[in-house]
Every structure is written in structure tokens, then in C-alpha cells.
Write a protein that holds these residues in place. Structure first.
Motif, mmCIF file in Angstrom:
data_model
loop_
_atom_site.group_PDB
_atom_site.id
_atom_site.type_symbol
_atom_site.label_atom_id
_atom_site.label_comp_id
_atom_site.label_asym_id
_atom_site.label_seq_id
_atom_site.Cartn_x
_atom_site.Cartn_y
_atom_site.Cartn_z
ATOM 1 N N ILE A 172 -69.771 -18.336 -32.018
ATOM 2 C CA ILE A 172 -70.865 -19.260 -31.694
ATOM 3 C C ILE A 172 -70.295 -20.671 -31.599
ATOM 4 N N LEU A 173 -70.369 -21.232 -30.421
ATOM 5 C CA LEU A 173 -69.913 -22.610 -30.204
ATOM 6 C C LEU A 173 -71.170 -23.469 -30.286
ATOM 7 N N THR A 191 -73.038 -20.086 -26.706
ATOM 8 C CA THR A 191 -73.046 -21.541 -26.874
ATOM 9 C C THR A 191 -74.472 -21.993 -27.162
ATOM 10 N N ILE A 192 -74.607 -22.764 -28.228
ATOM 11 C CA ILE A 192 -75.906 -23.345 -28.579
ATOM 12 C C ILE A 192 -75.756 -24.850 -28.388
ATOM 13 N N ASP A 193 -76.525 -25.423 -27.500
ATOM 14 C CA ASP A 193 -76.306 -26.829 -27.161
ATOM 15 C C ASP A 193 -77.546 -27.375 -26.451
ATOM 16 N N ILE A 242 -77.812 -20.833 -25.227
ATOM 17 C CA ILE A 242 -79.129 -21.105 -25.818
ATOM 18 C C ILE A 242 -79.320 -22.614 -25.843
ATOM 19 N N GLN A 243 -80.270 -23.075 -25.056
ATOM 20 C CA GLN A 243 -80.481 -24.529 -24.947
ATOM 21 C C GLN A 243 -81.516 -24.966 -25.981
ATOM 22 N N ILE A 244 -81.085 -25.830 -26.873
ATOM 23 C CA ILE A 244 -82.025 -26.251 -27.913
ATOM 24 C C ILE A 244 -82.412 -27.711 -27.730
ATOM 25 N N LYS A 245 -83.479 -28.087 -28.416
ATOM 26 C CA LYS A 245 -83.861 -29.501 -28.400
ATOM 27 C C LYS A 245 -82.874 -30.251 -29.294
ATOM 28 N N PRO A 246 -82.465 -31.444 -28.901
ATOM 29 C CA PRO A 246 -81.502 -32.182 -29.725
ATOM 30 C C PRO A 246 -81.987 -32.326 -31.163
ATOM 31 N N GLY A 247 -81.085 -32.107 -32.092
ATOM 32 C CA GLY A 247 -81.402 -32.322 -33.503
ATOM 33 C C GLY A 247 -82.134 -31.170 -34.156
ATOM 34 N N SER A 248 -82.451 -30.139 -33.376
ATOM 35 C CA SER A 248 -83.235 -29.050 -33.957
ATOM 36 C C SER A 248 -82.348 -27.905 -34.433
ATOM 37 N N ASP A 249 -81.082 -28.171 -34.625
ATOM 38 C CA ASP A 249 -80.130 -27.137 -35.059
ATOM 39 C C ASP A 249 -80.569 -26.509 -36.389
ATOM 40 N N LYS A 269 -70.235 -8.457 -36.660
ATOM 41 C CA LYS A 269 -69.350 -9.291 -37.469
ATOM 42 C C LYS A 269 -67.904 -8.894 -37.208
ATOM 43 N N PRO A 270 -66.948 -9.720 -37.482
ATOM 44 C CA PRO A 270 -67.124 -11.074 -37.997
ATOM 45 C C PRO A 270 -67.619 -12.061 -36.922
ATOM 46 N N ALA A 271 -68.365 -13.040 -37.413
ATOM 47 C CA ALA A 271 -68.854 -14.089 -36.515
ATOM 48 C C ALA A 271 -68.173 -15.410 -36.874
ATOM 49 N N TYR A 272 -67.657 -16.021 -35.851
ATOM 50 C CA TYR A 272 -66.907 -17.280 -36.007
ATOM 51 C C TYR A 272 -67.782 -18.385 -35.431
ATOM 52 N N ILE A 273 -68.112 -19.353 -36.258
ATOM 53 C CA ILE A 273 -68.999 -20.426 -35.796
ATOM 54 C C ILE A 273 -68.232 -21.746 -35.795
ATOM 55 N N TRP A 274 -68.286 -22.440 -34.678
ATOM 56 C CA TRP A 274 -67.616 -23.750 -34.587
ATOM 57 C C TRP A 274 -68.693 -24.801 -34.369
#
Ligand code: SF4
Lengths: 205, 683
Positions: free
Chosen positions: B172-173, B201-203, B217-224, B290-295
């Protein structure tokens, strides 16, 4: 003096002019007191070849208008054009005219260095100061000019180097100069270079 | 005769960048002719980014500062060339005068940041420490909230070797665009993809990296944090959590469950703008693939809830047992390889009468603190590795505060806007003209930097400047400065190593670094031993420390509804590949790219506002307004605008908006730069 007749510079005048430009680009004139400028002007007024050239006369006319007030911005303008710290408005480095990025220390710099080596000369702080700064090129020309035997090398150096870029340099001075003195020296250099070109052509070398 | 052979020297790109690339400089006839990557560097593997390959144009730039220069009056553009002796004498004279005027050194301030990340570039901090107690910009505009968040959860800052990603099933980037800002990582990501990993990619922006991912996955800014909470809730409700891992390695799972259960899924979904299907997808990838690598990128923590955002993702990884195992983990930034002694900072005055330490001026609220601190006021400002005026908020206030300085000295490569506003500028050497050591905040390699060519004109290294200044001060007044003026560069380097560090690098002497960079012997997988330096010794899903610092003990929280009606659009400051903030801006070839500042907006918003593509528009908020060219982009959503912060324009809109965290680790709260709310109008 008959202004319409272009005179070739004699060796003495050439030496004088190169020396003057060398001092100028080395920054020696930045601290010249007003009285000394008067003396310099008198000498310039008596340089026959310079006076026979439109740009030379224009330069002298400019300098005749000089007052103590015009002296003040001279140093700042000189730095704006040739020294920095701002973006240089009239680069004094040959190589910067020859590549898109306008960088110094390029192939031309090394070619110039090679010329110096050939004469057993080397700039101080080599690698830190580009060898093709106009000040060094002028100093080198003076060295060649001092000996009749080096005439061929002189013409070669002029043709391959200084004469190749100095017009562009002068054009930038004309465009960006904000002081009477830097503009006068820009005109004077332009005029003098014209004389040098015609001299070389005349000599058929 | 000109030489036909060349020498090869080792260098490091000292920019604030993930890669800290080791480079090879090829020099012939005392002239740098080529710069390449260093194949012996285990992470960057001999490759550089476009900026790195362009260094020659930077080093031999016509406009580089050549001599010490003095400007009078400040800002007039009337510069005089001065000698180093004159520069040092003027500065030393002022330091002494101010000391006698105030009977303290607090009127001296240093503002340094990340323009150069080298260890020896701590010389000016070392010099100031050697005087006694001085004023200093403290804090960090980049990663402050995230660093605190990582600390609360894990007690330390670690990352895995990038090779570890090859073991991942899921990548997950999250708010990171490595295609633009961390190019070396992409080869590892592509290889992992080839081996079957799925990249998500979540951005808020459909970035170049998103385009190369399997899912975006397009998110609203700051809603992580909100999306993390929704995923956590789904995981909890569908038994996707790793009970065994939670019991063995986390603290506060019970409390976190109790906290999450009553929170509304609907509200979480609405806040992050996602469907339940998207949430289910992420939850299942984390729980089942798994394993899931998150950056985690840095942008997502530049919010008022930035630290909480990071803690929320940390919690997600812990809940699903994705920590400490090969191919897993939450990667943000590390400091475990920074094992230097930092002795360069520790040459303190022997005179016990002189207080040590610093009077902190908040880095992110510098203008304000400069004006606030009046006992004594700051009168002398030294700026280095920093373009203060283009990279700060509250510009007008800052300029006003600077007016009361009696001397501003800037050490630079170019006449930046900040240098233009200085009394004295001192020309600095580049990494091709000096010694240094550089560690990365991302990978685990240490590289040395040696000089290749003579200093450009009269430029000097910061270390040399510090030495000269210290020497001169002591000539004026004995024992005035404790910074050693007689150590060579090599001696300073020598002092940065301990036997333990040598062992960790498997070398016996620092000179061996000249043969190639070395990897510091840290675990290849972060938290591999599953031992944490937190108070509980476990991952803290419930953090008493955070609670004591007036923060929620849980990382997870829904957002406050803080959208303003007057300024309904979020303007994101996303980095682009060819510049690092104001660095590399003056390369003529780069100037051809994105010739003028632009703002990217969705065509639907443009239509709504009657804005034509390529037209100049007005962007405004309570801090100011700017005119900028509009460009259409389908990569942002209707309420998000993007600007690349490589020009100072944007600062007119910025104030200091404190993020939730940062004080614990960096000494000051981060600035919530990505909570920049604006409105737009056509002209
Ligand atoms: S900017 Fe980053 S990627 Fe580019 S050369 Fe420097 S360290 Fe490497």
C-alpha cells in the motif's frame, strides 16, 4: 583629428588598451578616485585609433560627462554585470556563451587553458577560476603581444577565442548597463575589438 | 599538457530526498566532467534521478556565488565584493559587540534546515554551541507529526530494507508518489509486482505512481485517519484481525476495540469519501493477503490531524499482524543508522559561567517567535542550508521581523530570495568541493563525500567558515569560542565514528568508505525482533504518553468538521520530480519544464467557476491572494487543487497552522501545510 579616417592601432596603443581592459575587468578601477579618472580620460582622448572609431569616441564622450555621482553606482553595476552575487547580466566567461546551460568550465575553458600551457602559463587556483575569464584572456594577449615572435599565436588566440564571444558580451553590457562607466567601457571594448579585427584582416593572417 | 586521464571520487547527494544517492565524480584537468551513480551503493545501485545527473550544471552554474559580498542597504541590490578577512572580521566584530551589549549570546540566532543533510554541515550549529547559549530555529516542517506518531506507537524510528518489499503480497503506497519523489524505490516495487504483489495507491491525487498501481483509491485530503478507522471497524466486525499478534505484541487492543465499536461507519465513509466496497477491499488485503507492506508519505501528516493519521495506519498494520514480519511493516522514515557521535556539535565552552543549549524559536512559526523573544531580542541571524523567505509561512510578518536584525548572514550557492535579503552572503562549496558524511532517513547505507575539484572561485565549506570565525573570535578575545579551529576536515570525520559504529559498518577505519558505501547493520525487516522501546515494550494502540501530551491515546479518530464555507477547496502542495522546493530551479533546461507556476484543478470545478484552461485565476484565503495560471487536471477531485511548491508564490497564502504532533521528537509542532483552505475565482 580627422574622424572619418580609421586608424590602425599602433602596438603601443594596443598594449595600453589591453592593459586598461585588464585592469578594468580585474576590478582595479572600482576604487579609482575621481581625480584619477580625469587623468585616464585625458589619456584616452589622445589615443588616435580609439578616437578614429565611432564606438571609441562614443565611449570617451560618455566618460567626459562623468561626475562624482556617476562614480557611485559604478561598483554596484560592475558587480551586477560581471561579478554577482546576482544572475550575471554580461558574463565575462567565454564558455558561458557556448552552451545552452550557460555554464562555466566547459570545453572552451580547457582549450584556452591549453593555449596558456603552450606558453608555459597557468592561472592561479586552476580549476577554481575558469581560465576563460576575460581578465585572463586579456592578460594572455598582453603576454603574446609583448613579443613579435608570438604574433601568429596571438592572432590564432584572438580568432579562436576572444573575438568569438566578445561581441555578445558587449551587446549584453549595452543591454543591461545602468552606469555611465560600465556603458562607456562596453562601447570602448566594442570599438577596440573592431579595430583589432580590421588590423588582423589587414595583416591577412 | 592537458591530462588525458581522469580520477574518480565518491560523493553523496546531500539533498532532502529519500535516496541520499552515492555518486561518482569523474574529474579531468581539475574539472568535473561527469557525475554518475555509484554501483556499489546497495540501495540506489548506480542510478541517479534527473537532478543528480544534472549536477555538473549546478556546480558550474554561471550564477553560483563566487565571492563574499556585502549589501548596503539590505535589499537594495547594491553589492560590494569583500574579502573573506573582511567578512569574518565584520561578523566576529558583531558577535562580540552583541555579547557585550546583552551579556549573553541570545541575540544571535541560527536558522538552518535541510538544504544539505551532511554531518559536517552541522558545523554552524557546532559553532553556535561553542559560544554558549544562543537562539535557534527548532522544529521541522517536513516530518514532525509523523515522527512523534511513530515514536508513540513503536518507541523508535525504523524502516525495512527496500528488498523486504519483495516478500510482500500486498503493497500500500499511502500518500506517496515515488515515481516522482523516490525513483529508486520503483524498481523494487515493480519487481514485487512481478512476483505477484498487488499494489494499492491511496492518495488524493491520481499520481504517476497511482497509474502504475493495480488499484487506486482516491481519498479526500486529510481523511487518511478516517479511512483507516473504517477499515479497522470492518476488520473488527469481520474477524480479520490477528488475535495472536495483538495479544503478544500490542498494548491497548481491548481499549481500542471499545473505542472503535460505537463510532459510525457511515460517518467514516462519508469523511473519506469511500464506498464500503473499497473499505472491504483494503481490509481483506490487509487481513488475508499478508504480508502487507505499507509506505506512508510525508504529505498525509502535514495536516492538523497529521500525527493521528499516521498512528491510525500504524494501528491498522498492528491489528492485522503486519509488523515485524518479512514483507510487512509501516514505513515512514528512520534514524537507527544515524550512529555518528555528532561530536561536531559538542565542543562546548569550558567556561562554566557560559550557559549552554539553545533558546528555541519555533521553526514553523519563526516570524512570530523572532518578534516575541525580546529578552534580549535577536539582532543577528545566520541562515544556512535554508531559503527562509521562500519556504516559510507568514512571509510579511517574517520580512517585518527581519527588519530589526542588525546583521543577516546567509551561506549559499546562489542568490536566493533569502540571500537577497541579507547583509552578507558567503559562497558555499558543493559536495564536489568538500568532505562530508551522509546517512539516509530512508535506507540503511552510509556514504562518504570527498572533494573532487578545487572550490568554485572563493567558496568555502561551512566547516571552514566555522573554523575561521572561531579562530578570529579567539584572536579578538581569548577563549571566546570553543569550536576547534585547528582540526582538519579529516579529524572532524574521524571523531564522528565509534568502534561500535565501525563494527556495525564492518570497517576498521572511515577511509574504507572511500572504497564504497557501507550498510549499517540494522535488521533488514523493521521490528523484526518485535521488541519495542515504548513504555509497555509493545506496539501501543493505546498510548499513555500521547494522553499525557494532551493527545488522544488512540491513533484513530474521526475528523473535526473544519471545512470553511468561504474557503471550500483544499490546496495540496505536492512535490514534482525536477526540483526540491527552491533547489534546482535555476537550471536553464529545467526552466523549460513547467515554465510558470500553475494550479491544477478539475475541469468540473473550472466549468462551475467559468475558468478557461490556461487562464490566470485568483486564489485567495484569509492570509492573502495570488494570481496563477489554471491547468485542467482529471487527476484531482472536484474539491482538491494541487500546486507544486517550487516557487515562492504560494507562501502568500500560508500561515502557521499547527499540526497535532511534532514537539516530542523535533521540538516543535509540524505545520499543517496540506490543510490549506482557499477559494478561487476567474479574473
Ligand atoms: S535528488 Fe534524490 S534521487 Fe536525485 S540524486 Fe539526489 S538523492 Fe538521488
Amino acid at each position: 583629428m580627422n574622424h572619418s579616417e580609421i586608424k590602425h592601432s599602433c602596438l603601443e596603443e594596443r598594449m595600453f588598451m589591453y592593459q586598461l581592459f585588464l585592469h578594468y575587468y580585474r576590478g582595479d578601477l572600482l576604487k579609482l578616485p575621481a581625480a584619477e579618472w580625469g587623468k585616464l580620460l585625458e589619456i584616452l582622448e589622445c589615443q588616435p585609433a580609439l578616437q578614429s572609431n565611432d564606438w571609441g569616441r562614443k565611449a570617451v564622450l560618455q566618460l567626459q560627462n562623468m561626475t562624482t555621482q556617476t562614480l557611485e553606482p559604478f561598483e554596484y553595476d560592475f558587480n551586477r554585470l560581471f561579478v554577482g552575487p546576482n544572475k550575471l547580466l554580461a558574463s565575462p566567461f567565454e564558455s558561458s556563451y557556448q552552451n545552452f546551460e550557460g555554464t562555466v568550465m566547459q570545453a572552451e575553458t580547457l582549450k584556452v587553458r591549453n593555449f596558456y600551457y603552450y606558453e608555459g602559463l597557468q592561472v592561479a587556483n586552476e580549476g577554481g577560476l575558469p581560465d576563460d575569464h576575460i581578465q585572463f584572456e586579456l592578460e594572455f594577449i598582453l603576454h603574446l603581444l609583448s613579443s613579435e615572435k608570438k604574433k601568429e599565436a596571438l592572432h590564432l588566440f584572438l580568432e579562436k577565442h576572444l573575438l568569438k564571444w566578445v561581441d555578445q558580451h558587449c551587446a549584453r553590457i549595452e543591454e543591461h548597463s545602468q552606469s555611465l562607466i560600465t556603458l562607456a567601457f562596453g562601447y570602448m571594448l566594442k570599438g577596440f575589438i573592431l579595430l583589432e579585427k580590421s588590423l588582423i584582416e589587414g595583416e591577412g593572417l | 599538457m592537458l591530462d588525458q586521464t581522469y580520477s574518480i571520487t565518491r560523493h553523496v547527494c546531500p539533498r532532502n530526498c529519500y535516496s541520499s544517492c552515492s555518486m561518482l565524480g569523474y574529474t579531468k584537468n581539475r574539472r568535473l566532467i561527469k557525475v554518475t551513480g555509484d554501483p556499489k551503493h546497495g540501495y540506489t545501485k548506480g542510478l541517479l534521478c534527473a537532478k543528480g545527473y544534472n549536477y555538473i550544471n549546478n556546480v558550474y552554474h554561471l550564477d553560483r556565488l563566487k565571492y563574499p559580498m556585502r549589501q548596503y542597504p539590505r535589499g537594495s541590490g547594491q553589492w560590494q565584493r569583500i574579502s573573506w578577512t573582511e567578512a569574518i572580521d565584520t561578523i566576529a566584530g558583531k558577535v562580540i559587540e552583541l555579547y557585550h551589549r546583552y551579556d549573553s549570546h541570545l541575540s544571535l540566532a541560527l536558522n538552518k534546515y535541510s538544504g544539505n543533510m551532511g554531518v559536517l554541515h552541522h558545523a554552524m550549529e557546532g559553532f553556535f554551541n561553542g559560544l554558549g547559549r544562543t537562539s535557534r530555529a527548532v522544529g521541522n516542517p517536513c516530518w514532525a507529526p509523523g515522527m512523534d506518531a511513530i515514536y508513540y506507537d513503536y518507541g523508535e524510528h525504523q524502516t525495512s530494507d527496500m528488498e523486504d518489499i519483495l516478500h510482500a503480497e500486498t503493497i500500500i503506497l499511502w500518500g506517496i508518489n515515488p515515481v516522482w519523489t523516490s525513483i529508486h524505490a520503483m524498481n523494487y516495487i515493480y519487481e514485487a509486482q512481478k512476483r505477484g504483489a498487488k499494489v494499492i495507491t491511496i492518495d488524493p491525487v491520481y499520481t504517476e505512481t497511482a497509474k502504475k498501481s493495480d488499484t487506486f483509491i482516491q481519498i479526500k485530503p486529510g481523511s487518511d485517519g478516517a479511512i483507516a478507522l473504517a477499515v479497522a471497524k470492518y476488520i473488527l466486525e469481520h474477524n480479520l484481525y490477528d488475535a495472536e499478534f495483538l495479544t503478544a505484541h500490542t498494548n491497548g487492543w481491548g481499549e481500542l476495540q471499545e473505542y472503535i465499536q460505537p463510532l459510525s461507519m457511515e460517518e467514516a465513509l462519508q469523511q473519506c469519501g469511500q464506498t464500503i466496497e473499497a473499505i472491504q477491499f483494503i481490509a481483506e488485503r490487509l487481513g488475508r493477503n499478508k504480508p502487507a507492506y505499507i509506505w506512508l508519505g510525508f504529505g498525509m501528516q502535514r495536516h492538523q490531524n497529521g500525527g493521528q493519521n499516521i498512528r491510525a495506519v500504524n494501528a491498522l498494520a498492528a491489528i492485522t499482524g503486519n509488523i515485524g514480519r518479512k514483507g510487512s511493516g509501516v514505513q515512514f522514515g528512520q534514524r537507527t543508522t544515524w550512529k555518528f557521535t555528532y561530536n561536531i556539535l559538542n565542543h562546548l565552552p569550558s567556561d562554566n559561567q557560559k550557559a549552554a543549549g539553545v533558546r528555541a524559536l519555533d521553526f514553523n512559526n519563526f516570524a512570530n517567535d523572532l518578534q516575541m523573544q525580546q529578552d534580549p531580542p535577536v539582532k543577528f541571524l545566520w541562515i544556512t542550508c535554508r531559503n527562509l523567505i521562500t519556504q516559510s509561512a507568514n512571509i510579511q510578518q517574517l520580512k517585518k521581523a527581519l527588519q530589526s536584525m542588525e546583521l543577516i548572514v546567509t551561506v549559499e550557492h546562489f542568490l536566493t530570495e533569502t540571500a537577497q535579503y541579507s547583509d552578507i552572503v558567503l559562497p558555499a562549496t558543493t559536495q564536489f568541493e568538500e568532505w562530508d558524511l551522509v546517512a539516509s532517513y530512508w535506507h540503511h547505507w552510509i556514504s562518504i563525500n570527498q572533494p573532487a575539484i578545487p572550490p568554485y572561485f572563493e567558496s568555502k565549506s561551512e566547516l571552514e567558515i566555522a573554523r575561521m570565525l572561531s579562530k578570529r573570535l579567539n584572536e579578538f578575545e581569548a577563549d571566546f569560542s570553543a569550536f576547534p579551529s585547528d582540526f582538519t576536515d579529516e579529524e572532524f570525520i574521524e571523531q564522528e565514528f565509534t568502534d561500535e559504529f565501525y563494527q556495525s559498518l564492518q570497517i576498521g577505519d572511515w577511509r574504507e568508505l572511500l572504497k564504497g558505501p557501507r550498510r549499517v547493520d540494522v535488521p533488514k525487516t523493521a521490528w523484526e525482533a518485535l521488541e519495542f522501546k515504548t513504555p509497555s515494550g509493545k506496539i501501543e494502540l493505546f498510548s499513555q504518553q500521547a494522553s499525557e501530551n494532551q493527545l488522544s491515546p488512540f491513533g484513530m479518530a474521526l475528523l473535526d468538521n473544519r471545512k470553511s464555507e468561504n474557503y471550500p477547496f483544499t490546496l495540496l502542495l505536492n512535490h514534482e520530480p525536477f526540483r526540491i522546493n527552491s533547489q534546482f530551479q535555476n537550471l536553464p533546461s529545467y526552466k523549460q519544464i513547467n515554465k510558470e507556476p500553475s494550479i491544477y484543478l478539475h475541469p468540473s470545478l473550472a466549468k462551475e467557476k467559468g475558468i478557461r484552461a490556461g487562464s490566470l485565476i485568483r486564489i485567495f484565503n484569509e492570509n492573502g491572494e495570488i494570481m496563477i495560471r489554471a491547468r485542467y487536471s482529471e487527476e484531482v477531485n472536484h474539491h482538491t487543487l494541487v500546486i507544486h511548491p517550487n516557487h515562492p508564490l504560494i507562501n502568500k497564502l500560508l500561515a502557521f497552522t499547527p499540526a497535532d504532533m511534532g514537539e516530542f521528537i523535533t521540538g516543535g509542532k509540524g505545520n499543517a501545510l496540506n490543510d490549506l483552505q482557499v477559494n478561487i475565482a476567474k479574473l
